[in-house]
Structures are given as C-alpha cells and as structure tokens.
Design a protein around this motif. Structure first.
Motif, PDB file in Angstrom:
ATOM      1  N   THR A 163      34.616  37.010  30.509  1.00 24.36           N
ATOM      2  CA  THR A 163      34.796  35.385  30.337  1.00 24.36           C
ATOM      3  C   THR A 163      35.666  34.953  31.521  1.00 24.36           C
ATOM      4  O   THR A 163      35.683  35.664  32.774  1.00 24.36           O
ATOM      5  CB  THR A 163      35.703  35.149  29.197  1.00 24.36           C
ATOM      6  OG1 THR A 163      35.950  33.917  28.998  1.00 24.36           O
ATOM      7  CG2 THR A 163      37.090  35.815  29.364  1.00 24.36           C
ATOM      8  N   GLU A 164      36.268  33.806  31.688  1.00 20.93           N
ATOM      9  CA  GLU A 164      37.057  33.252  32.895  1.00 20.93           C
ATOM     10  C   GLU A 164      38.343  32.624  32.196  1.00 20.93           C
ATOM     11  O   GLU A 164      38.245  32.152  31.293  1.00 20.93           O
ATOM     12  CB  GLU A 164      36.212  32.174  33.473  1.00 20.93           C
ATOM     13  CG  GLU A 164      34.815  32.795  34.084  1.00 20.93           C
ATOM     14  CD  GLU A 164      34.177  31.924  35.219  1.00 20.93           C
ATOM     15  OE1 GLU A 164      34.580  30.522  35.099  1.00 20.93           O
ATOM     16  OE2 GLU A 164      33.183  32.198  35.905  1.00 20.93           O
ATOM     17  N   SER A 166      40.667  29.920  34.298  1.00 14.92           N
ATOM     18  CA  SER A 166      40.980  29.144  35.340  1.00 14.92           C
ATOM     19  C   SER A 166      40.108  29.234  36.432  1.00 14.92           C
ATOM     20  O   SER A 166      40.358  29.342  37.639  1.00 14.92           O
ATOM     21  CB  SER A 166      42.586  29.137  35.914  1.00 14.92           C
ATOM     22  OG  SER A 166      43.314  29.009  34.765  1.00 14.92           O
ATOM     23  N   GLY A 167      38.564  29.599  36.077  1.00 15.37           N
ATOM     24  CA  GLY A 167      37.573  29.792  36.955  1.00 15.37           C
ATOM     25  C   GLY A 167      37.523  31.257  37.574  1.00 15.37           C
ATOM     26  O   GLY A 167      36.760  31.485  38.608  1.00 15.37           O
ATOM     27  N   GLN A 168      38.496  31.988  37.096  1.00 14.67           N
ATOM     28  CA  GLN A 168      38.614  33.636  37.561  1.00 14.67           C
ATOM     29  C   GLN A 168      37.813  34.445  36.682  1.00 14.67           C
ATOM     30  O   GLN A 168      38.083  34.232  35.493  1.00 14.67           O
ATOM     31  CB  GLN A 168      40.104  33.921  38.067  1.00 14.67           C
ATOM     32  CG  GLN A 168      40.661  32.934  39.088  1.00 14.67           C
ATOM     33  CD  GLN A 168      42.088  33.671  39.603  1.00 14.67           C
ATOM     34  OE1 GLN A 168      42.178  34.822  40.056  1.00 14.67           O
ATOM     35  NE2 GLN A 168      43.119  32.604  39.250  1.00 14.67           N
ATOM     36  N   PRO A 169      37.337  35.579  37.134  1.00 16.24           N
ATOM     37  CA  PRO A 169      36.927  36.596  36.495  1.00 16.24           C
ATOM     38  C   PRO A 169      38.027  37.139  35.352  1.00 16.24           C
ATOM     39  O   PRO A 169      39.050  37.508  35.843  1.00 16.24           O
ATOM     40  CB  PRO A 169      36.101  37.639  37.317  1.00 16.24           C
ATOM     41  CG  PRO A 169      36.048  36.892  38.611  1.00 16.24           C
ATOM     42  CD  PRO A 169      37.355  35.809  38.670  1.00 16.24           C
TER      43      PRO A 169
END
Length: 217
Positions: A163-164, A166-169
């Motif tokens: 998933t992500e 705040s846009g991070q992996p």
C-alpha cells in the motif's frame, strides 16, 4: 466445566492455531493450557494435528502429522485421509526478524483497537537494520535489499499487502494475531469447529449403524 473455564480453553485453541504459545506471552493462558491439556490434545487430534507442550522450555505449539500418519489413521477409522491443516515454510534468520517485527507492530496496534495497521517500508528497513550487529549495519544497501526480498516473500504468502502512506511505499500486515478476541468471535469459532466434529461423528455413526443392520440380516 464452568463457562469461564470453557471460554479460556476455547481461547487457548484459537491462540495455538495462530502460533506457538509461550508462558511469558500470557501466563494465565499458559495455566489454562496445562489445566486443559488432555482435552486440548484430543480436540486437536480430531482435526489432524498434534499438540506439543515443552514444559521445560515453557512453550506449546501445534505440529502437523505426516501424510503417512494421517493415512494410517484414516484407514483405521475407515474414512478418507484428511488434508494437511498446517503448512510450514523455512525462514532465514533475517526473515524471522522481519516477521517478528511485523507481528509486534500489529500486536501493539490490535491492543489499541487498530486492526488495519500499515507501516512505511523505510520504517521496516530502519528497524531491522538497527537489530543487526554493528559490523553489519554498514552494509545498509545489502540489508535493505534482503529486507525487501523478505517482504516480497511475505506478500507472496499472503501475510502482507502493499500500500502507500503519504505517497510512500508501505506494507499492511495480514497476520493472524489474536491479542484481543471478542467473546462472540470465540463462541462462533467454537461453534463452527464443533459442528464440523459433530457432523463427522454423526457420519461415522451412520456408517456403523448401516454395518450393524447388514450384520443383523
């Protein structure tokens, strides 16, 4: 058996199906395990697994019986062999560290009523790297690659989802952790397994009844 004791025994069943139980993990549950050891051993035997209790090491776990043992048991009872209930896969030491870290994080979240915990991959990297000896921490790139390989393996096993945040992996563990199990869930689980065992016993009774009728003729 009183209601409280029966509920505690059901909790032990569910907890063991989730993984090994150590006395240090839950002293009260460990005590219930020892008190109900005979009943639990027979119950797990009904579903084709063996309850193993190491009192010296204060740990209890379930062990899948071998294919040959299940086949012999089925032949003795005159029915089809049951499929394996438990499956094991060998893990490296680093993979075990990653899995234990995910387990602890999900465990802590569940104790606060949070059951959809996600965490950044970078946080997992940092935590596992910090667990390594000082001499190995300098190989951060290699360690990060190995940690990612472990996470990918767990994704293939269905233990985590990608998933992500705040846009991070990020990863979201899907581990079976039973830190707090509601009473209705325990009763539902017990009822489902009880129905399964009862139906098999009924089927065996019908078979014996049919054989008895043929002998009578």
């Amino acid at each position: 058996m009183g209601n409280d004791t029966q509920l505690a025994t059901e909790h032990v069943k569910v907890r063991l199906l989730a993984g090994p139980l150590r006395e240090d993990d839950d002293p009260d549950l460990w005590k219930q395990l020892l008190l109900g050891r005979d009943h639990l051993g027979k119950w797990f035997d009904e579903i084709g697994v063996e309850l193993v209790v190491h009192t010296d090491y204060r740990i209890a776990l379930l062990r899948q019986t071998s294919d040959s043992a299940r086949e012999r048991r089925a032949q003795d009872r005159g029915r089809a062999a049951r499929p394996a209930l438990l499956h094991s896969r060998a893990l490296s030491f680093l993979e075990s560290q990653v899995l234990a870290y995910l387990h602890d994080k999900l465990n802590a979240a569940a104790s606060m009523g949070i059951f959809d915990r996600a965490m950044l991959r970078s946080d997992v990297h940092d935590a596992i790297i910090n667990l390594q000896p000082d001499a190995q921490r300098n190989n951060e790139a290699i360690l990060t690659s190995r940690i990612n390989a472990a996470l990918n393996k767990f994704k293939d096993y269905g233990l985590i989802e990608e998933t992500e945040l705040s846009g991070q992996p990020a990863v979201q563990p899907q581990l079976m952790l039973l830190v707090m199990v509601p009473r209705d869930e325990l009763e539902r689980f017990s009822g489902l397994i009880g129905d399964l065992v009862d139906s098999r016993r009924l089927a065996e009774g019908d078979e014996h009844g049919g054989q008895g009728g043929e002998d009578g003729e």
